[in-house]
Design a protein around this motif. Structure first.
Motif, PDB file in Angstrom:
ATOM      1  N   ARG A  41       4.767 -36.576 105.756  1.00  0.00           N
ATOM      2  CA  ARG A  41       3.470 -37.183 105.996  1.00  0.00           C
ATOM      3  C   ARG A  41       2.647 -36.368 106.972  1.00  0.00           C
ATOM      4  O   ARG A  41       1.434 -36.292 106.875  1.00  0.00           O
ATOM      5  N   TYR A  74       9.647 -41.115 113.656  1.00  0.00           N
ATOM      6  CA  TYR A  74       9.250 -42.505 113.457  1.00  0.00           C
ATOM      7  C   TYR A  74       8.147 -42.597 112.395  1.00  0.00           C
ATOM      8  O   TYR A  74       8.224 -43.388 111.460  1.00  0.00           O
ATOM      9  N   GLU A  75       7.141 -41.723 112.544  1.00  0.00           N
ATOM     10  CA  GLU A  75       6.049 -41.699 111.574  1.00  0.00           C
ATOM     11  C   GLU A  75       6.564 -41.441 110.164  1.00  0.00           C
ATOM     12  O   GLU A  75       6.157 -42.090 109.216  1.00  0.00           O
ATOM     13  N   GLU A  76       7.474 -40.444 110.062  1.00  0.00           N
ATOM     14  CA  GLU A  76       7.969 -40.080 108.739  1.00  0.00           C
ATOM     15  C   GLU A  76       8.802 -41.209 108.151  1.00  0.00           C
ATOM     16  O   GLU A  76       8.713 -41.522 106.970  1.00  0.00           O
ATOM     17  N   VAL A  77       9.610 -41.830 108.998  1.00  0.00           N
ATOM     18  CA  VAL A  77      10.536 -42.856 108.526  1.00  0.00           C
ATOM     19  C   VAL A  77       9.784 -44.082 108.019  1.00  0.00           C
ATOM     20  O   VAL A  77      10.193 -44.722 107.063  1.00  0.00           O
ATOM     21  N   LYS A  78       8.652 -44.388 108.649  1.00  0.00           N
ATOM     22  CA  LYS A  78       7.874 -45.542 108.201  1.00  0.00           C
ATOM     23  C   LYS A  78       7.425 -45.376 106.753  1.00  0.00           C
ATOM     24  O   LYS A  78       7.236 -46.343 106.044  1.00  0.00           O
ATOM     25  N   GLY A  79       7.266 -44.105 106.358  1.00  0.00           N
ATOM     26  CA  GLY A  79       6.943 -43.820 104.961  1.00  0.00           C
ATOM     27  C   GLY A  79       5.612 -44.368 104.495  1.00  0.00           C
ATOM     28  O   GLY A  79       5.430 -44.653 103.322  1.00  0.00           O
ATOM     29  N   ARG A  80       4.665 -44.513 105.395  1.00  0.00           N
ATOM     30  CA  ARG A  80       3.358 -44.997 104.968  1.00  0.00           C
ATOM     31  C   ARG A  80       2.610 -43.906 104.235  1.00  0.00           C
ATOM     32  O   ARG A  80       2.870 -42.725 104.451  1.00  0.00           O
TER      33      ARG A  80
END
Ligand code: UDP
Ligand code: MG
Length: 317
Positions: free
Chosen positions: A173, A289-295
């Motif tokens: 992302r 964290y940003e990547e894991v949220k997968g938004r």
């Protein structure tokens, strides 16, 4: 006939759209290049999207989308790449600071087999001193971290369909378009261009947005800061070993009392290292964290009439 898509991210650029369409249309028609213009309005709060819609009504080669809010230029570029259908795609700023006059050259190189054509700045245009300093610092940090001359490279480039598909297939992302095309490799040529003055409006970057961009890109493209933390840790351990030896010698020879300066210095130095290290690690964790949220990278709220697709949520071709 091969189709050229031009992706133009636009944030509050109402004054530039009509002019840019006109300039590009004239040039590409003259050069007999079959083209489409893909404008991505990055959550603009002015009439940018209305301008895009009007342009697309009078010229069906123009299409565009509006983000639900400002997602940043990177997201705009990627949305444009997803929407583009061309055999080759050029990404350029819609304020015409990337001179359209080098498009024929890029197109020629592509026809001769280049898969990536990088636009290289031969100057940085007319910019304020404050901007020069912040952008200068930004590019220095970036160049050092990802080992690439960031000062000259830019987002102005032509990509073959193959390269576009590779970039779109990346799951991450936090993208950094400029460096990703280097990372992807492929047959690369360069074209030099002079940065032009902005046609209308003003630059959309502030000192803080550039700094945020620098940190985000550094952490998404380099693990060097994490390695630095380790190296600093090792150095401070060696340092404290020496001091420990010295303290022991003093203790054994019975002259141990003075030494408050050393203690204070040690506390400060080690405290500083620890906080810095935590900051660096915190930044990487934020990235994870940003990547894991997968938004999704962006949300599209509106598209022009000549575009069909999933309006709310991520773009689907
Ligand atoms: N831009 C964008 N989203 C943003 C900031 C900028 O899509 O959040 C676009 C902007 O409309 C322009 C390009 O990115 O087409 C470059 O921005 P700008 O001209 O402000 O940057 P500069 O040329 O000063 O580096
Ligand atoms: Mg600009």
């Amino acid at each position: 006939m091969a189709l050229l898509s031009i992706v133009l991210p636009a944030y509050n650029e109402e004054q530039n759209i009509a002019n840019t369409v006109q300039v590009l249309d004239r040039l590409l028609t003259e050069q007999k290049i079959d083209y489409e213009l893909v404008f991505i309005s990055d959550g603009s709060r002015d009439r940018t999207f209305e301008e895009i819609r009007m342009a697309s009504e009078s010229n069906p080669r123009v299409k565009g989308a509006q983000f639900s809010r400002n997602f940043g230029k990177e997201a705009g570029i990627f949305a444009g790449l997803e929407m583009a259908t061309g055999d080759a795609v050029i990404v350029m700023d819609c304020d015409l600071q990337h001179p359209p006059s080098v498009i024929p050259q890029m197109w020629q190189l592509w026809q001769n087999g280049a898969e990536v054509v990088e636009g290289i700045k031969s100057n940085r245009g007319k910019e304020s001193l404050a901007y020069k300093m912040s952008a200068g610092l930004f590019y220095k940090i970036m160049s050092a971290l990802i080992k690439m001359d960031m000062n000259a490279s830019s987002d102005y480039k032509l990509l073959d369909r193959k390269v576009v598909d590779v970039l779109l297939s990346l799951p991450e992302r936090n993208t950094f378009f400029r460096a990703l095309t280097f990372w992807a490799g492929f047959e690369t040529r360069t074209v030099e261009y002079e940065v032009q003055e902005r046609q209308f409006g003003e630059s959309k970057w502030s000192f803080f947005s550039l700094m945020r961009y620098a940190v985000a890109n550094a952490t998404s493209f380099s693990t060097l800061p994490l390695q630095l933390v380790t190296i600093m840790g090792i150095i401070s351990i060696l340092f404290s070993l020496i001091l420990a030896a010295q303290t022991m010698v003093k203790f054994l020879s019975g002259t141990a009392v003075e030494g408050f300066t050393t203690v204070i210095l040690l506390v400060l130095i080690i405290g500083g290292f620890i906080m810095l290290s935590l900051g660096v690690i915190g930044n990487y964790i934020a990235r994870i964290y940003e990547e894991v949220k997968g938004r999704p990278k962006y949300i599209i709220s509106k598209v022009t009439d000549n575009v069909t697709g999933n309006v709310v949520g991520q773009w689907k071709k």
